[in-house]
Design a protein around this motif. Structure first.
Motif, PDB file in Angstrom:
ATOM      1  N   PRO A  16      13.363 -46.688 -27.890  1.00 27.49           N
ATOM      2  CA  PRO A  16      13.201 -47.942 -28.615  1.00 27.49           C
ATOM      3  C   PRO A  16      13.582 -47.818 -30.086  1.00 27.49           C
ATOM      4  CG  PRO A  16      11.076 -46.901 -28.339  1.00 27.49           C
ATOM      5  CD  PRO A  16      12.070 -46.046 -27.602  1.00 27.49           C
ATOM      6  N   THR A  17      13.865 -48.972 -30.665  1.00 26.27           N
ATOM      7  CA  THR A  17      14.073 -49.060 -32.111  1.00 26.27           C
ATOM      8  C   THR A  17      12.743 -49.415 -32.753  1.00 26.27           C
ATOM      9  OG1 THR A  17      16.355 -49.783 -31.813  1.00 26.27           O
ATOM     10  CG2 THR A  17      15.343 -50.218 -33.948  1.00 26.27           C
ATOM     11  N   GLU A  18      12.278 -48.566 -33.631  1.00 20.25           N
ATOM     12  CA  GLU A  18      10.965 -48.751 -34.219  1.00 20.25           C
ATOM     13  C   GLU A  18      11.066 -49.533 -35.519  1.00 20.25           C
ATOM     14  OE1 GLU A  18       7.121 -46.183 -35.863  1.00 20.25           O
ATOM     15  OE2 GLU A  18       8.918 -45.166 -35.117  1.00 20.25           O
ATOM     16  N   LEU A  19      10.339 -50.642 -35.570  1.00 16.78           N
ATOM     17  CA  LEU A  19      10.153 -51.403 -36.801  1.00 16.78           C
ATOM     18  C   LEU A  19       8.672 -51.401 -37.122  1.00 16.78           C
ATOM     19  CD1 LEU A  19      12.510 -54.457 -36.126  1.00 16.78           C
ATOM     20  CD2 LEU A  19      13.021 -52.391 -37.412  1.00 16.78           C
ATOM     21  N   GLN A  20       8.339 -52.054 -38.198  1.00 17.03           N
ATOM     22  CA  GLN A  20       6.934 -52.090 -38.592  1.00 17.03           C
ATOM     23  C   GLN A  20       6.127 -52.865 -37.551  1.00 17.03           C
ATOM     24  OE1 GLN A  20       6.194 -53.780 -42.422  1.00 17.03           O
ATOM     25  NE2 GLN A  20       4.047 -53.219 -42.445  1.00 17.03           N
ATOM     26  N   ASN A  21       5.227 -52.151 -36.856  1.00 16.24           N
ATOM     27  CA  ASN A  21       4.348 -52.734 -35.845  1.00 16.24           C
ATOM     28  C   ASN A  21       5.101 -53.351 -34.677  1.00 16.24           C
ATOM     29  OD1 ASN A  21       2.094 -52.052 -37.375  1.00 16.24           O
ATOM     30  ND2 ASN A  21       2.163 -53.996 -38.507  1.00 16.24           N
ATOM     31  N   CYS A  22       6.334 -52.938 -34.429  1.00 19.99           N
ATOM     32  CA  CYS A  22       7.105 -53.516 -33.333  1.00 19.99           C
ATOM     33  C   CYS A  22       8.120 -52.503 -32.808  1.00 19.99           C
ATOM     34  CB  CYS A  22       7.822 -54.804 -33.778  1.00 19.99           C
ATOM     35  SG  CYS A  22       8.740 -55.627 -32.455  1.00 19.99           S
ATOM     36  N   TYR A  23       8.186 -52.374 -31.481  1.00 22.51           N
ATOM     37  CA  TYR A  23       9.195 -51.551 -30.821  1.00 22.51           C
ATOM     38  C   TYR A  23      10.187 -52.477 -30.128  1.00 22.51           C
ATOM     39  CZ  TYR A  23       7.448 -46.779 -31.344  1.00 22.51           C
ATOM     40  OH  TYR A  23       7.094 -45.552 -31.842  1.00 22.51           O
ATOM     41  N   ALA A  38      12.466 -59.553 -34.539  1.00 21.13           N
ATOM     42  CA  ALA A  38      11.065 -59.153 -34.566  1.00 21.13           C
ATOM     43  C   ALA A  38      10.240 -60.078 -35.449  1.00 21.13           C
ATOM     44  CB  ALA A  38      10.947 -57.707 -35.035  1.00 21.13           C
ATOM     45  N   ALA A  39      10.818 -60.486 -36.587  1.00 23.94           N
ATOM     46  CA  ALA A  39      10.090 -61.375 -37.496  1.00 23.94           C
ATOM     47  C   ALA A  39       9.877 -62.754 -36.892  1.00 23.94           C
ATOM     48  CB  ALA A  39      10.854 -61.496 -38.819  1.00 23.94           C
ATOM     49  N   ALA A  40      10.800 -63.175 -36.009  1.00 28.61           N
ATOM     50  CA  ALA A  40      10.655 -64.497 -35.387  1.00 28.61           C
ATOM     51  C   ALA A  40       9.415 -64.553 -34.506  1.00 28.61           C
ATOM     52  CB  ALA A  40      11.902 -64.840 -34.577  1.00 28.61           C
ATOM     53  N   GLY A  41       9.096 -63.439 -33.836  1.00 25.58           N
ATOM     54  CA  GLY A  41       7.874 -63.369 -33.050  1.00 25.58           C
ATOM     55  C   GLY A  41       7.837 -64.344 -31.885  1.00 25.58           C
ATOM     56  N   CYS A  42       8.980 -64.614 -31.233  1.00 31.64           N
ATOM     57  CA  CYS A  42       9.016 -65.550 -30.123  1.00 31.64           C
ATOM     58  C   CYS A  42      10.097 -65.119 -29.133  1.00 31.64           C
ATOM     59  CB  CYS A  42       9.271 -66.972 -30.602  1.00 31.64           C
ATOM     60  SG  CYS A  42      10.845 -67.174 -31.469  1.00 31.64           S
ATOM     61  N   SER A  43      10.044 -65.709 -27.947  1.00 31.14           N
ATOM     62  CA  SER A  43      11.047 -65.439 -26.913  1.00 31.14           C
ATOM     63  C   SER A  43      12.123 -66.508 -26.959  1.00 31.14           C
ATOM     64  CB  SER A  43      10.394 -65.409 -25.526  1.00 31.14           C
ATOM     65  OG  SER A  43       9.387 -64.426 -25.474  1.00 31.14           O
ATOM     66  N   GLY A  44      13.326 -66.150 -26.480  1.00 27.76           N
ATOM     67  CA  GLY A  44      14.418 -67.112 -26.482  1.00 27.76           C
ATOM     68  C   GLY A  44      15.709 -66.457 -26.060  1.00 27.76           C
ATOM     69  N   ASP A  82       0.784 -57.417 -28.426  1.00 28.69           N
ATOM     70  CA  ASP A  82      -0.278 -56.644 -27.782  1.00 28.69           C
ATOM     71  C   ASP A  82      -1.340 -56.327 -28.824  1.00 28.69           C
ATOM     72  OD1 ASP A  82      -1.850 -55.164 -26.153  1.00 28.69           O
ATOM     73  OD2 ASP A  82      -0.354 -53.634 -25.684  1.00 28.69           O
ATOM     74  N   PRO A  83      -2.350 -57.194 -28.949  1.00 30.06           N
ATOM     75  CA  PRO A  83      -3.355 -56.987 -30.018  1.00 30.06           C
ATOM     76  C   PRO A  83      -4.204 -55.736 -29.801  1.00 30.06           C
ATOM     77  CG  PRO A  83      -4.024 -58.763 -28.543  1.00 30.06           C
ATOM     78  CD  PRO A  83      -2.623 -58.396 -28.161  1.00 30.06           C
ATOM     79  N   LEU A  84      -4.285 -55.222 -28.573  1.00 33.47           N
ATOM     80  CA  LEU A  84      -5.114 -54.040 -28.309  1.00 33.47           C
ATOM     81  C   LEU A  84      -4.304 -52.755 -28.351  1.00 33.47           C
ATOM     82  CD1 LEU A  84      -7.263 -55.414 -25.335  1.00 33.47           C
ATOM     83  CD2 LEU A  84      -7.812 -55.390 -27.781  1.00 33.47           C
ATOM     84  N   GLY A  85      -2.974 -52.858 -28.454  1.00 32.22           N
ATOM     85  CA  GLY A  85      -2.134 -51.675 -28.464  1.00 32.22           C
ATOM     86  C   GLY A  85      -1.679 -51.313 -29.854  1.00 32.22           C
ATOM     87  N   PRO A  86      -0.901 -50.217 -29.956  1.00 32.82           N
ATOM     88  CA  PRO A  86      -0.475 -49.740 -31.280  1.00 32.82           C
ATOM     89  C   PRO A  86       0.645 -50.589 -31.891  1.00 32.82           C
ATOM     90  CG  PRO A  86       0.403 -48.336 -29.549  1.00 32.82           C
ATOM     91  CD  PRO A  86      -0.520 -49.309 -28.873  1.00 32.82           C
ATOM     92  N   PHE A  87       1.388 -51.317 -31.060  1.00 28.72           N
ATOM     93  CA  PHE A  87       2.519 -52.081 -31.599  1.00 28.72           C
ATOM     94  C   PHE A  87       2.842 -53.227 -30.644  1.00 28.72           C
ATOM     95  CE2 PHE A  87       4.008 -48.305 -29.318  1.00 28.72           C
ATOM     96  CZ  PHE A  87       4.702 -48.894 -28.262  1.00 28.72           C
ATOM     97  N   ASN A  88       3.631 -54.200 -31.160  1.00 29.06           N
ATOM     98  CA  ASN A  88       4.160 -55.285 -30.344  1.00 29.06           C
ATOM     99  C   ASN A  88       5.486 -54.846 -29.724  1.00 29.06           C
ATOM    100  OD1 ASN A  88       2.026 -56.954 -31.177  1.00 29.06           O
ATOM    101  ND2 ASN A  88       3.142 -57.544 -33.027  1.00 29.06           N
ATOM    102  N   VAL A  89       5.946 -55.591 -28.705  1.00 23.98           N
ATOM    103  CA  VAL A  89       7.140 -55.205 -27.947  1.00 23.98           C
ATOM    104  C   VAL A  89       8.130 -56.357 -27.944  1.00 23.98           C
ATOM    105  CG1 VAL A  89       8.032 -54.503 -25.697  1.00 23.98           C
ATOM    106  CG2 VAL A  89       5.832 -53.620 -26.497  1.00 23.98           C
ATOM    107  N   LEU A  90       9.405 -56.022 -28.187  1.00 25.42           N
ATOM    108  CA  LEU A  90      10.500 -56.987 -28.090  1.00 25.42           C
ATOM    109  C   LEU A  90      11.542 -56.395 -27.142  1.00 25.42           C
ATOM    110  CD1 LEU A  90      11.791 -59.668 -29.086  1.00 25.42           C
ATOM    111  CD2 LEU A  90      12.942 -58.324 -30.860  1.00 25.42           C
ATOM    112  N   VAL A  91      11.730 -57.058 -25.982  1.00 30.45           N
ATOM    113  CA  VAL A  91      12.666 -56.580 -24.965  1.00 30.45           C
ATOM    114  C   VAL A  91      13.918 -57.458 -25.024  1.00 30.45           C
ATOM    115  CG1 VAL A  91      13.062 -56.202 -22.496  1.00 30.45           C
ATOM    116  CG2 VAL A  91      10.814 -55.733 -23.505  1.00 30.45           C
ATOM    117  N   ILE A  92      15.068 -56.810 -25.122  1.00 25.29           N
ATOM    118  CA  ILE A  92      16.348 -57.517 -25.245  1.00 25.29           C
ATOM    119  C   ILE A  92      17.241 -57.144 -24.074  1.00 25.29           C
ATOM    120  CG2 ILE A  92      18.417 -57.849 -26.670  1.00 25.29           C
ATOM    121  CD1 ILE A  92      16.750 -57.174 -29.106  1.00 25.29           C
TER     122      ILE A  92
END
Length: 580
Positions: A211-218, A236-242, A254-264
């Motif tokens: 994965p590409t690691e960004l701040q609080n997001c993979y 990642a900043a958009a924080g939405c699907s599309g 994922d509020p209970l995990g270490p980071f959020n996930v963005l799948v492309i």
């Protein structure tokens, strides 16, 4: 004759009814196919997203379970809380506690550390570390002061001991869980999850995907397309699907995990073969239709030859010239197809028309002779009227006044009935005909009473002929035992028409008979046939429907004593608008 008019019509019809709808349907199919492909790509993206999250959750749940296993070891918890003083404590620590933690560390890539506030416990061996020596970050301090039992931290709460042990400086996510006895915090379990284990394997290609690691997001890029750091940060900043023209992306928080996930994932694109086939289908269709049009153009030219031959025959008094055996239309007669059949039918029709014209001339001649003969016999009705008037005058001289009046009334009725020049009359004339009929009935010595209830202003209203007298005749025919026979005729305004009612106390109709008559009058088709003897009620009903509309028909009512017949006629102004 304009030679290409039929071909242009055929071409226009083809373009608007075949070619244009075909292109529209083809475009809609391509659009629908693209939408279905997009839905399939989105579904595939969702599947990969679920697989990615499951892979991540396996590691995060393992870290949480390792920490929970430490907390469930009550021996270890009690050991951390009591004083460490004697050699047996050391042996117990090395043989039991240290081995337990060491076994946990050897189970996976996740490393386990325990920070204790009990300074009596020996440190080292890569397991136990003092709580006070930790570099306390703001997130760590907030966690210690809060009521939360666990937390994921991205930054490492390092101290001089851990820096010595993990000198390779591998980066970790830290899952911290408090060790408490009642309200007393005796330590913190730190499950160190290496960031490298969050690499997943693409189930489709079998390749390892880092994965590409960004701040609080993979960001997991399955598309195979290069993704710049700026593009990744924007998504990642958009924080939405599309989706966009090339990519489909799903953002999962994922509020209970270490980071959020963005799948492309990438969108399916039209290949060169697909584009070629898409263009080839309409091109092939147009080529085939061009050949079809060329064939039909010859057929249309043959039709024009037939039409031109027909025009020549019309100009030649509906006969083909005998000296044109080599004309194109005669050449078509020698063929064995539909065009030759058309030419033969045209030739046949021309001969039939010529024959009919000859017959028409003969019929017109005979009609002229018949008209002359009819003029000679027109005097006969006038002779009949004059003769009946002579009889009436002689009866009056002989004192037979009632019989004389009856014959005179009969003559007037006969003159009214045989007047075929006028189709319409007035209500007043119809009433006059009723009076003539009643004058004839007087000599039969049938007791009757007649009452007229018609406003003066309605007498001049126009109506079709022979509407009232047949009802009066019907009253006498079915008078039964009524003595005297009571008849009333009334008229009144209703909406845009006039309602006429004829009432008598003759034979009483049953409810079934009334219902039967009403259904027959309402549902009967308009027909001018009669029974050959008199103008019956069915004839009146048909003429009402013919000249005033299907909603005009006779309605019958019977109250047990009187039978009433009603119908509505339109006023003259409304009737004129109806026939325009």
């Amino acid at each position: 004759m304009q030679q290409n008019r039929l071909f242009r019509k055929f071409l226009t019809t083809f373009v608007f009814l075949v070619l244009l709808p075909f292109m529209i349907v083809l475009g809609l199919l391509l659009y629908r196919t693209n939408r279905l492909q997009l839905q399939n790509d989105i579904s595939q993206n969702e599947t990969l997203t679920v697989q990615t999250l499951n892979s991540i959750h396996q590691h995060t749940e393992l870290a949480e379970n390792i920490c929970k296993s430490v907390l469930q070891n009550q021996t270890l918890v009690n050991f951390l809380d009591r004083e460490y003083r004697s050699v047996p404590d050391l042996l117990y620590y090395r043989s039991t506690i240290h081995d337990f933690v060491k076994e946990k560390n050897s189970m996976s890539d996740i490393k386990l550390q325990i920070y204790t506030s009990n300074n009596d416990i020996p440190l080292g061996f890569g397991v136990f570390f003092p709580m006070d020596s930790i570099h306390k970050t703001s997130s760590f301090e907030s966690f210690c002061d809060s009521a939360a039992e666990s937390i994921w931290l991205c930054e490492q709460p390092t101290d001089e001991y851990t820096q010595t042990i993990y000198s390779e400086q591998e980066t970790y996510y830290h899952y911290l869980h408090k060790i408490q006895l009642g309200p007393h915090l005796i330590g913190i379990v730190d499950a160190m999850v290496p960031k490298r284990i969050f690499t997943v394997t693409d189930s489709g290609s079998g390749k390892t995907l880092a994965p590409t690691e960004l701040q609080n997001c993979y960001i997991y890029n399955y598309s195979g397309l290069p993704l710049s750091q700026e593009q990744a940060a924007t998504l990642a900043a958009a924080g939405c699907s599309g989706h966009d023209h090339n990519l489909i992306y799903s953002f999962k928080e994922d509020p209970l995990g270490p980071f959020n996930v963005l799948v492309i994932t990438g969108r399916s694109q039209l290949t060169a073969l697909n584009i070629t086939l898409t263009l080839l289908i309409p091109a092939l269709f147009i080529i085939l239709m061009a050949g079809f049009f060329q064939y039909n153009r010859h057929a249309i030219q043959d039709i024009h030859i037939c039409l031109d031959g027909m025009e020549t025959a019309i100009a030649n008094n509906f006969e083909f010239p005998e000296n044109q055996g080599d004309a194109p239309v005669h050449q078509l007669l020698q063929r064995n197809d539909e065009i030759s059949i058309l030419a033969n039918r045209i030739n046949y029709l021309m001969r039939q028309i010529r024959t009919l014209l000859d017959q028409k001339i003969q019929q017109q001649t005979a009609a002229k002779e018949a008209q002359l003969l009819a003029l000679q016999h027109q005097i006969n009705p006038h002779f009949l009227y004059n003769t009946m008037e002579v009889f009436s005058a002689r009866m009056e001289l002989a004192g037979l006044y009632e019989e004389s009046g009856a014959i005179s009334a009969f003559c007037r009725m006969l003159r009214y009935n045989m007047n075929t020049e006028e189709f319409m009359t007035t209500i007043e004339d119809e009433i006059r005909q009723v009076k003539y009929y009643l004058a004839i009935q007087k000599i039969r010595n049938i007791p009757f009473e007649i009452r007229y209830d018609i406003p003066e202003e309605l007498l001049a209203e126009r109506t079709i002929r022979f509407l009232l007298e047949p009802f009066i005749e019907n009253s006498f025919k079915y008078r039964g035992t009524a003595k005297p026979l009571k008849i009333s005729i009334s008229a009144r305004d209703v909406d845009s028409g006039i309602e006429l009612s004829i009432r008598n106390n003759g034979e009483v109709l049953s409810e079934e008979r009334v219902q039967q008559l009403n259904e027959r009058f309402e549902c009967a088709s308009a027909s001018m046939q009669t029974n050959g003897e008199h103008i019956g009620l069915n004839n009146i009903n048909s003429r009402l429907k013919l000249f005033y509309g299907e909603d005009h028909f006779i309605r019958v009512e019977c109250d047990g004593q009187f039978t009433t017949f009603r119908f509505v006629i339109d006023r003259a102004a409304h009737l004129s608008a109806h026939f325009q």
